[in-house]
Design a protein around this motif. Structure first.
Motif, short mmCIF file in Angstrom:
data_model
loop_
_atom_site.label_atom_id
_atom_site.label_comp_id
_atom_site.label_asym_id
_atom_site.label_seq_id
_atom_site.Cartn_x
_atom_site.Cartn_y
_atom_site.Cartn_z
N MET A 252 -53.60 -24.81 31.83
CA MET A 252 -54.77 -24.99 32.69
C MET A 252 -55.93 -25.60 31.92
N SER A 253 -56.09 -25.20 30.65
CA SER A 253 -57.17 -25.76 29.84
C SER A 253 -56.98 -27.26 29.65
N MET A 254 -55.75 -27.67 29.38
CA MET A 254 -55.49 -29.09 29.18
C MET A 254 -55.72 -29.89 30.47
N PHE A 255 -55.38 -29.30 31.60
CA PHE A 255 -55.60 -30.00 32.87
C PHE A 255 -57.09 -30.08 33.22
N SER A 256 -57.88 -29.12 32.73
CA SER A 256 -59.31 -29.14 33.03
C SER A 256 -60.07 -30.14 32.18
N VAL A 257 -59.49 -30.56 31.05
CA VAL A 257 -60.18 -31.48 30.14
C VAL A 257 -60.46 -32.83 30.80
N PRO A 258 -59.45 -33.52 31.41
CA PRO A 258 -59.77 -34.81 32.05
C PRO A 258 -60.84 -34.71 33.12
N ASN A 259 -60.83 -33.62 33.88
CA ASN A 259 -61.85 -33.44 34.91
C ASN A 259 -63.24 -33.33 34.29
N ALA A 260 -63.35 -32.59 33.18
CA ALA A 260 -64.63 -32.43 32.51
C ALA A 260 -65.12 -33.75 31.93
N ILE A 261 -64.21 -34.53 31.34
CA ILE A 261 -64.58 -35.83 30.77
C ILE A 261 -65.07 -36.77 31.87
N PHE A 262 -64.33 -36.80 32.97
CA PHE A 262 -64.75 -37.66 34.09
C PHE A 262 -66.08 -37.18 34.67
N TYR A 263 -66.28 -35.87 34.71
CA TYR A 263 -67.52 -35.28 35.24
C TYR A 263 -68.72 -35.76 34.43
N GLU A 264 -68.60 -35.71 33.09
CA GLU A 264 -69.70 -36.17 32.23
C GLU A 264 -69.94 -37.66 32.41
N SER A 265 -68.86 -38.44 32.47
CA SER A 265 -69.00 -39.89 32.61
C SER A 265 -69.64 -40.26 33.94
N PHE A 266 -69.26 -39.55 34.98
CA PHE A 266 -69.85 -39.80 36.30
C PHE A 266 -71.35 -39.49 36.30
N LEU A 267 -71.73 -38.36 35.70
CA LEU A 267 -73.15 -38.00 35.67
C LEU A 267 -73.95 -39.00 34.84
N ALA A 268 -73.36 -39.46 33.73
CA ALA A 268 -74.05 -40.47 32.92
C ALA A 268 -74.17 -41.78 33.69
N PHE A 269 -73.15 -42.10 34.49
CA PHE A 269 -73.15 -43.34 35.26
C PHE A 269 -74.26 -43.35 36.30
#
Length: 331
Positions: A252-269
């Protein structure tokens, strides 16, 4: 004719009648063997290692910093030594060598420069550090907050479980974007606002998975045996329940990592993340899409790195899931 003579022997060799003894394999060794057989997972792990290495050592490979500007080096296309002789990454745009036109014969920018004359190679790898930090933060949040909350809620049960689950439902009902916006108002846009938003809501999915596993396991006989032997609640959680759900927690931790990375990138965008001149992949993509038709080289490096990073973590998570699940074992 006797009764024995009625049977005809089919196999003429004794090899098929010998017992086969298999070497005992520990659980973790079995997981490792299944993992290395999964090519996608191995490739994902290698890509993560390469990107992590480049994120920390890539900016040191040239003399440019992530915020240094050179007015005469604005919007330069990629130019790489040696490779330019092959006709690619040679600094040409629309059939003209921009570097030669500006008299920059001995200047090289491996990813080119942006509209302020900043080196995209350095800014891309510095921005990747933010994504890796977010990935590590997501794992830590899942491991400590999500796992601990789910263990307590599922094991204690009763009114305590009801109260804890109602609290999660309240948090889940608040959109993440609203939480980040509130932090931005108080703390200004930046990595701290995103980190606090992840701490508040990033563990909810993990806690629910852990709780469901604990509810299933705590009724089994080995838990009753431990209670009968006088094991404390802490020992039951750490020595009996946790080892049996740890594989699911890692997955579950590994699956949550891509979501967190995309979340940060989206907020920065959208302007709620890091602010220029600070760099993150989302900031770089935001800068590049504005001139994507004229200078596509600005947006390509951060997009490719972000896509590879998310794909790699997804491949790694799939491989870990298959490795930890005994049902996936090939007989």
């Amino acid at each position: 004719m006797s009764q024995v003579d009625k049977f005809e022997r089919i196999l003429s060799t004794e090899d098929f009648q010998k017992d086969v003894v298999y070497e005992g394999v520990s659980f973790w060794k079995d997981v490792y063997l299944r993992f290395i057989e999964n090519r996608g997972a191995v490739i994902g792990m290698i890509l993560i290692a390469i990107i992590t290495f480049m994120a920390f050592f890539g900016p040191m490979m040239n003399e440019h910093s992530y915020k240094s500007k050179v007015d005469n080096h604005i919007n330069l296309p990629p130019r790489i030594p040696v490779i330019e002789k092959l006709g690619i990454f040679d600094g040409e745009r629309s059939g003209k060598n921009v570097y030669v036109e500006k008299g920059l014969d001995d200047v090289y920018y491996w990813f080119g420069t942006d509209n302020l004359g900043r080196d995209l190679w350095t800014r891309t790898w510095v921005g990747t550090r933010v994504s890796i930090y977010i990935a590590m933060l997501a794992v830590v949040i899942d491991m400590f907050i999500g796992m601990g909350y789910g263990l307590i809620s599922g094991y204690v049960g009763g009114n305590v479980d009801n109260v804890m689950q109602r609290f999660i439902e309240i948090l889940s009902g608040i959109p993440n974007l609203v939480i980040v916006t509130l932090f931005v108002i108080v703390l200004n846009p930046g990595i701290l606002s995103i980190s606090l938003a992840l701490v508040i809501t990033g563990w909810i999915g993990m806690s629910r998975v852990v709780r469901s596993q604990v509810l299933k396991l705590k009724e089994l006989d080995f838990i009753l045996a431990s209670k009968t032997m006088g094991a404390s609640t802490g020992m039951l959680l750490m020595q009996d329940l946790l080892p049996n759900i740890f594989g699911q927690v890692i997955i579950m931790s590994m699956f949550s990592v891509p979501n967190a990375i995309f979340y940060e990138s989206f907020l920065a965008f959208i302007g709620l993340g890091l602010q220029p001149p600070l760099a993150s992949l989302g900031v770089l993509i935001n800068d590049g899409y504005k001139s994507i038709l004229v200078y596509p080289h600005i947006i390509l490096p951060p997009v490719i790195v972000l896509a590879l990073l998310m794909l790699s973590f997804n491949l790694l998570a799939d491989g870990l899931r298959d490795s930890f699940d005994p049902k996936m074992k090939q007989h």
